[in-house]
Scaffold this motif. Structure first.
Motif, mmCIF file in Angstrom:
data_model
loop_
_atom_site.group_PDB
_atom_site.id
_atom_site.type_symbol
_atom_site.label_atom_id
_atom_site.label_comp_id
_atom_site.label_asym_id
_atom_site.label_seq_id
_atom_site.Cartn_x
_atom_site.Cartn_y
_atom_site.Cartn_z
ATOM 1 N N ASP A 20 0.832 -1.197 0.000
ATOM 2 C CA ASP A 20 0.000 0.000 0.000
ATOM 3 C C ASP A 20 0.877 1.262 0.000
ATOM 4 O O ASP A 20 0.469 2.309 0.491
ATOM 5 C CB ASP A 20 -0.928 -0.007 1.226
ATOM 6 N N LEU A 21 2.072 1.125 -0.542
ATOM 7 C CA LEU A 21 2.996 2.251 -0.589
ATOM 8 C C LEU A 21 2.381 3.415 -1.357
ATOM 9 O O LEU A 21 1.870 3.242 -2.459
ATOM 10 C CB LEU A 21 4.293 1.816 -1.277
ATOM 11 N N LYS A 22 2.415 4.592 -0.780
ATOM 12 C CA LYS A 22 1.842 5.781 -1.400
ATOM 13 C C LYS A 22 2.921 6.845 -1.573
ATOM 14 O O LYS A 22 3.888 6.919 -0.811
ATOM 15 C CB LYS A 22 0.715 6.358 -0.529
ATOM 16 N N VAL A 23 2.743 7.665 -2.578
ATOM 17 C CA VAL A 23 3.661 8.758 -2.817
ATOM 18 C C VAL A 23 3.540 9.787 -1.691
ATOM 19 O O VAL A 23 2.465 9.938 -1.077
ATOM 20 C CB VAL A 23 3.374 9.413 -4.192
ATOM 21 N N ASN A 24 4.624 10.472 -1.411
ATOM 22 C CA ASN A 24 4.626 11.501 -0.378
ATOM 23 C C ASN A 24 4.170 12.821 -0.991
ATOM 24 O O ASN A 24 4.942 13.531 -1.626
ATOM 25 C CB ASN A 24 6.034 11.642 0.202
ATOM 26 N N TYR A 25 2.886 13.157 -0.783
ATOM 27 C CA TYR A 25 2.329 14.367 -1.390
ATOM 28 C C TYR A 25 2.905 15.648 -0.774
ATOM 29 O O TYR A 25 2.762 16.728 -1.356
ATOM 30 C CB TYR A 25 0.803 14.383 -1.251
ATOM 31 N N ASP A 26 3.551 15.529 0.380
ATOM 32 C CA ASP A 26 4.155 16.710 1.008
ATOM 33 C C ASP A 26 5.529 17.032 0.423
ATOM 34 O O ASP A 26 6.071 18.108 0.657
ATOM 35 C CB ASP A 26 4.292 16.493 2.521
ATOM 36 N N SER A 27 6.069 16.082 -0.328
ATOM 37 C CA SER A 27 7.378 16.297 -0.946
ATOM 38 C C SER A 27 7.260 17.319 -2.071
ATOM 39 O O SER A 27 6.236 17.408 -2.753
ATOM 40 C CB SER A 27 7.926 14.984 -1.494
ATOM 41 N N LYS A 28 8.324 18.070 -2.287
ATOM 42 C CA LYS A 28 8.325 19.081 -3.356
ATOM 43 C C LYS A 28 9.366 18.697 -4.417
ATOM 44 O O LYS A 28 10.229 19.482 -4.787
ATOM 45 C CB LYS A 28 8.602 20.470 -2.784
ATOM 46 N N LYS A 29 9.229 17.438 -4.877
ATOM 47 C CA LYS A 29 10.138 16.945 -5.906
ATOM 48 C C LYS A 29 9.366 16.627 -7.182
ATOM 49 O O LYS A 29 8.252 16.101 -7.133
ATOM 50 C CB LYS A 29 10.884 15.692 -5.430
ATOM 51 N N VAL A 30 9.983 16.949 -8.313
ATOM 52 C CA VAL A 30 9.390 16.704 -9.624
ATOM 53 C C VAL A 30 10.338 15.814 -10.425
ATOM 54 O O VAL A 30 11.492 16.185 -10.661
ATOM 55 C CB VAL A 30 9.170 18.022 -10.394
ATOM 56 N N LEU A 31 9.881 14.631 -10.812
ATOM 57 C CA LEU A 31 10.693 13.750 -11.650
ATOM 58 C C LEU A 31 10.542 14.193 -13.096
ATOM 59 O O LEU A 31 9.424 14.303 -13.604
ATOM 60 C CB LEU A 31 10.249 12.298 -11.503
ATOM 61 N N LEU A 32 11.657 14.431 -13.768
ATOM 62 C CA LEU A 32 11.634 14.858 -15.169
ATOM 63 C C LEU A 32 12.334 13.821 -16.031
ATOM 64 O O LEU A 32 13.544 13.635 -15.946
ATOM 65 C CB LEU A 32 12.316 16.213 -15.328
ATOM 66 N N GLY A 33 11.556 13.130 -16.862
ATOM 67 C CA GLY A 33 12.125 12.161 -17.782
ATOM 68 C C GLY A 33 12.452 10.832 -17.125
ATOM 69 O O GLY A 33 12.252 10.631 -15.928
ATOM 70 N N ASN A 34 12.988 9.927 -17.941
ATOM 71 C CA ASN A 34 13.316 8.594 -17.435
ATOM 72 C C ASN A 34 14.731 8.147 -17.783
ATOM 73 O O ASN A 34 15.185 7.111 -17.296
ATOM 74 C CB ASN A 34 12.332 7.559 -18.000
ATOM 75 N N SER A 35 15.431 8.919 -18.622
ATOM 76 C CA SER A 35 16.758 8.477 -19.043
ATOM 77 C C SER A 35 17.542 9.630 -19.658
ATOM 78 O O SER A 35 17.025 10.732 -19.846
ATOM 79 C CB SER A 35 16.644 7.346 -20.075
ATOM 80 N N CYS A 36 18.787 9.329 -20.002
ATOM 81 C CA CYS A 36 19.663 10.343 -20.592
ATOM 82 C C CYS A 36 19.638 10.221 -22.118
ATOM 83 O O CYS A 36 20.636 9.879 -22.752
ATOM 84 C CB CYS A 36 21.086 10.153 -20.064
ATOM 85 N N THR A 37 18.475 10.480 -22.699
ATOM 86 C CA THR A 37 18.330 10.436 -24.152
ATOM 87 C C THR A 37 17.579 11.677 -24.623
ATOM 88 O O THR A 37 16.719 12.198 -23.900
ATOM 89 C CB THR A 37 17.545 9.185 -24.607
ATOM 90 N N PRO A 38 17.875 12.173 -25.816
ATOM 91 C CA PRO A 38 17.201 13.374 -26.317
ATOM 92 C C PRO A 38 15.680 13.238 -26.399
ATOM 93 O O PRO A 38 14.964 14.244 -26.308
ATOM 94 C CB PRO A 38 17.811 13.552 -27.713
ATOM 95 N N THR A 39 15.168 12.012 -26.564
ATOM 96 C CA THR A 39 13.720 11.835 -26.693
ATOM 97 C C THR A 39 12.954 12.250 -25.432
ATOM 98 O O THR A 39 11.726 12.386 -25.474
ATOM 99 C CB THR A 39 13.384 10.369 -27.036
ATOM 100 N N ASN A 40 13.665 12.477 -24.334
ATOM 101 C CA ASN A 40 13.021 13.015 -23.127
ATOM 102 C C ASN A 40 12.650 14.484 -23.298
ATOM 103 O O ASN A 40 11.846 15.009 -22.529
ATOM 104 C CB ASN A 40 13.960 12.884 -21.924
ATOM 105 N N ASN A 41 13.262 15.143 -24.284
ATOM 106 C CA ASN A 41 13.005 16.571 -24.532
ATOM 107 C C ASN A 41 13.142 17.394 -23.247
ATOM 108 O O ASN A 41 12.271 18.200 -22.896
ATOM 109 C CB ASN A 41 11.604 16.755 -25.140
ATOM 110 N N HIS A 42 14.253 17.169 -22.554
ATOM 111 C CA HIS A 42 14.479 17.836 -21.269
ATOM 112 C C HIS A 42 14.408 19.356 -21.366
ATOM 113 O O HIS A 42 13.715 20.010 -20.583
ATOM 114 C CB HIS A 42 15.860 17.454 -20.713
#
Length: 376
Positions: free
Chosen positions: A191-213
């Motif tokens: 029942d693991l839940k994300v920490n909604y109080d955290s102020k982190k944003v995950l951007l992309g999934n890898s080091c490739t141009p297709t992420n359009n960072h």
């Protein structure tokens, strides 16, 4: 006997686990790698071959000792295997995405947004070309390879199947299977839940141009002050693109507002990281990072995708609470995703029972004499 032909990719260990869980005795795994000890594939079940040794095995007719070959992405060795194996040997291609998007669009830059496209042209346009011998071999393989020699194709999304078949002008059969290694860990999340109080944003999934960072910078600025941007950069192009992207990140953000993941971390560590990222921004124009997206949805994160990404339509039509990149403008007034609903859909599509059934069907297709089209 089924031969699985793969490169040194992080998905392969999970694929081995899934196929062996159904019938270990019918599978043999070859990994083509420049290194004697692969970097990402850890399974003791694999046999590791250099490209040269693999080519010799092909010339000696060793591929014809198998009843079927499953290509884990359409690599150069996979194309060579098509040339050196008889028509009697069934052939199936499990697509990664990168190996067929340039086929669909006939333009490798089509999945890059404007700013990222400029960077890619600058980086790879000035990169040193392959050796003359390598270029000649690649050209010869491209000319001789006949896509009609592939009997079955498993893209990430069913909607991509007809697009690739039409481009190849061949009648491959569809098999519903793809890399879902995370299904073996979903039950561990409990029942693991994300920490909604955290102020982190995950951007992309890898080091490739297709992420359009770079094109996502203006979007992540909408989260406001105090948010930390977490960027996975340990997998993909860890040389030219990473050097460029790291510099641009530090030029655009304060160092305390960044967490650039340049070192490979364990899966457990990565899940802990995802749990601490209530916001996930995937700025791809093609399907990519499905495992990251599913785990993020499972723990209750807000997941933002570009509407042009086929994954957006697939997830939305499947019933998931999913958000578009445009929704980031009003991110702080968005309703929380329905975690219970999202989890139920995930388990119905990618749960361990569903995935076992798909793998069992795949093995039966490859080892039987039945060549009917299989569509789910």
């Amino acid at each position: 006997m089924i031969l699985h032909l793969a490169a040194d990719e992080k998905f392969i260990d999970d694929a081995i686990s899934q196929f062996d869980a159904v019938n270990e005795g019918v599978n043999e795994y070859w990994v083509i790698s420049k290194k004697e000890t692969p970097e990402f594939v850890k399974s003791k079940r694999v046999k590791v071959f250099s490209f040269q040794k693999f080519l010799i095995m092909c010339i000696l007719g060793k591929l014809n000792n198998f009843d079927a070959i499953i290509f884990h992405s359409l690599t150069q060795p996979a194309k060579i295997a098509c040339l050196f194996s008889s028509a009697r040997v069934k052939k199936a291609w499990i697509g990664f995405g990168f190996d067929y998007y340039s086929i669909i669009e006939n333009d490798e830059l089509c999945v890059l947004k404007p700013e990222t496209r400029k960077i890619a042209i600058d980086i790879y346009g000035n990169a040193k070309p392959n050796s003359l011998v390598s270029s000649i071999i690649k050209k010869i393989i491209s000319i001789l390879f006949n896509p009609k020699s592939i009997d079955y194709f498993s893209p990430v999304l069913f909607s991509e199947f007809s697009l690739v078949s039409e481009k190849f002008n061949c009648e491959m059969n569809y098999v519903d299977w793809n890399y879902c290694g995370f299904v073996n860990t979903l039950h561990l999340l409990g029942d693991l839940k994300v920490n909604y109080d955290s102020k982190k944003v995950l951007l992309g999934n890898s080091c490739t141009p297709t992420n359009n960072h770079i094109d996502a910078f203006k979007d992540v600025f909408n989260f406001g002050l105090g948010y930390k941007i977490v960027v996975p950069l340990s997998y993909g192009d860890t040389n030219l693109y990473k050097d460029k992207i790291v510099r641009l990140f530090y030029e655009s953000f304060k160092s305390e507002d960044l967490q650039l993941l340049t070192d490979f971390i364990s899966f457990d560590e990565y899940v802990n990281l995802l749990q601490d990222c209530p916001f996930v921004v995937m700025n791809h124009l093609r399907q990519q990072g499905l495992g990251n997206i599913i785990i993020s949805l499972f723990v209750g994160a807000y997941v933002f995708l570009d509407k042009a990404n086929p994954l957006y339509a697939f997830l939305s039509e499947s019933g998931f609470d999913i958000y578009s990149i445009d929704d980031i403008k009003t991110v702080h007034s968005l309703p929380k995703p329905d975690v219970t609903k999202n989890r139920s859909i995930i388990l119905s599509i990618w749960g361990a029972e569903a995935q076992f059934s798909k793998t069992e069907r795949f093995i039966n297709i490859m080892t039987s004499n039945d060549s009917d089209v299989v569509i789910n």
